[in-house]
Enzyme design. Structure first.
Site, PDB file in Angstrom:
ATOM      1  N   ILE A  22       0.831  -1.209   0.000  1.00 34.27           N
ATOM      2  CA  ILE A  22       0.000   0.000   0.000  1.00 34.27           C
ATOM      3  C   ILE A  22       0.868   1.262   0.000  1.00 34.27           C
ATOM      4  CG2 ILE A  22      -1.574   1.363   1.474  1.00 34.27           C
ATOM      5  CD1 ILE A  22      -2.985  -1.291   2.170  1.00 34.27           C
ATOM      6  N   ASP A  67      13.825   2.120  10.697  1.00 36.19           N
ATOM      7  CA  ASP A  67      12.896   1.209  11.384  1.00 36.19           C
ATOM      8  C   ASP A  67      11.999   2.089  12.247  1.00 36.19           C
ATOM      9  OD1 ASP A  67      11.599  -0.598  13.086  1.00 36.19           O
ATOM     10  OD2 ASP A  67      13.340  -1.938  13.179  1.00 36.19           O
ATOM     11  N   SER A 146      -5.352   2.409   9.359  1.00 40.70           N
ATOM     12  CA  SER A 146      -6.010   1.627  10.414  1.00 40.70           C
ATOM     13  C   SER A 146      -6.718   0.439   9.769  1.00 40.70           C
ATOM     14  CB  SER A 146      -6.989   2.510  11.191  1.00 40.70           C
ATOM     15  OG  SER A 146      -8.024   2.961  10.342  1.00 40.70           O
ATOM     16  N   LYS A 164      -4.174  -0.988  16.043  1.00 37.92           N
ATOM     17  CA  LYS A 164      -4.934  -0.126  15.131  1.00 37.92           C
ATOM     18  C   LYS A 164      -6.036   0.636  15.892  1.00 37.92           C
ATOM     19  CE  LYS A 164      -2.811  -1.466  11.288  1.00 37.92           C
ATOM     20  NZ  LYS A 164      -2.019  -0.590  10.427  1.00 37.92           N
ATOM     21  N   ILE A 193      -6.913  -5.823   0.580  1.00 41.20           N
ATOM     22  CA  ILE A 193      -6.319  -5.284  -0.650  1.00 41.20           C
ATOM     23  C   ILE A 193      -5.504  -6.400  -1.304  1.00 41.20           C
ATOM     24  CG2 ILE A 193      -4.834  -3.478  -1.616  1.00 41.20           C
ATOM     25  CD1 ILE A 193      -7.532  -2.503  -0.337  1.00 41.20           C
TER      26      ILE A 193
END
Ligand code: COA
Length: 267
Positions: A22, A67, A146, A164, A193
């Site tokens: 994403i 990171d 989220s 989340k 997704i």
């Protein structure tokens, strides 16, 4: 081309986890809309591939290996963005880690690892970016990723669900605190997704692909471009009055789940 080539012109965006999935989908859409990018990830090789692809499409991007569990790393990403481009207008806290393990078998370190990446990492991104976002001439944007699973519970992913949910709370708080600084904070909640590592791990590897598909009213998995389009909207002038929102991009899965149709046979 979904948005105009200048929808994000002049804006500089940091995208964590920007080397793939994403995050990279958002990076491509942002580059196509005229933004300059700083992509951050743990994986330097992936980052370099992403930068090459962005440059190949005529975009401008640099890579910073980092990171998000380490605040100094995140602060260095922000410093590099401002040092290179002179401004930072958008921070997208996208980097995430997740794997399926029942809570009763989850080691304390497995729990901590995902909370560190997802929840602590998101706070670090917000905290480090705040001064620069406050100075943005466009009105800063902070977007966190989220999931609708955060509020309904997420069997198999207790760590990510809790993280989340924490992110959703954090965004609400930041909206209240940072609105006066012109910073619009929002979440995007992706559904399943299809072209991501997450769907492969959570649904396909676990043999739940067909079951998951059947729960999506629109009947298909989403694409990274669907999430990217929501992000471009929020970060463009068109999204100027959107703050504290959870933008759900899930093909209607959340509603489908909430309202199962129960058929009662005729007697
Ligand atoms: N099932 C159960 N426990 C797991 C696990 C799995 N699939 N994967 C990791 N863990 C546990 C480890 O056993 C370890 O706990 P322990 O010390 O008690 O054994 C702890 O989690 C940390 O694991 P480690 O591999 O050292 O962490 P890491 O920092 O190298 O990587 C992730 C953790 C989450 C980042 C890694 O799974 C990853 O690279 N994921 C890819 C990104 C991703 O998840 N994308 C999807 C986002 S939705």
């Amino acid at each position: 081309m979904t948005f105009t080539e200048d929808a994000l012109k002049g804006r500089v965006a940091v995208i964590t986890g920007g080397g793939g999935g994403i995050g990279f989908g958002i990076a491509k859409a942002f580059a196509a809309a005229g933004a300059r990018l700083v992509l951050a990830s743990r994986n330097e090789e992936r980052l370099q591939g992403a930068i090459k692809e962005i440059e190949g499409m005529g975009g401008e991007a640099i890579a910073v290996q980092a990171d998000v569990r380490n605040y100094d790393d995140v602060a260095r990403v922000v410093k590099t963005a401002v040092g290179t481009y002179g401004t930072l207008d958008v921070m997208i806290a996208n980097a995430a880690g997740n794997f399926v393990v029942p809570a009763a078998e989850m080691s304390p370190n497995a729990w901590k690892t995902v909370i560190d990446i997802d929840l602590n990492g998101t706070f670090y991104c917000a905290r480090a970016a705040h001064p620069a976002l406050k100075d943005s001439k466009f009105g800063g944007r902070f977007i966190a990723i989220s999931t609708t699973r955060a509020l309904e519970g997420w069997p198999g992913c207790a760590h990510a669900g809790a993280a989340k949910a924490g992110i959703m709370s954090l965004i609400r708080t930041l909206t209240g605190e940072w609105g006066k600084d012109g910073i619009r904070c929002n979440t995007i909640a992706p559904g399943a997704i299809g072209d991501t590592e997450g769907v492969k791990r959570i649904y396909e590897d676990a043999g739940r692909r067909e079951h998951e598909l059947s729960s999506i009213p629109l009947g298909e998995f989403g694409k990274t471009a669907d999430i990217a389009n929501a992000a471009v909207f929020l970060c463009s002038d068109a999204g100027a009055y959107v703050a504290g929102a959870d933008i759900v991009v899930d093909g209607g899965r959340n509603r489908g789940r909430a309202s199962p149709i129960v058929t009662v046979p005729n007697k």
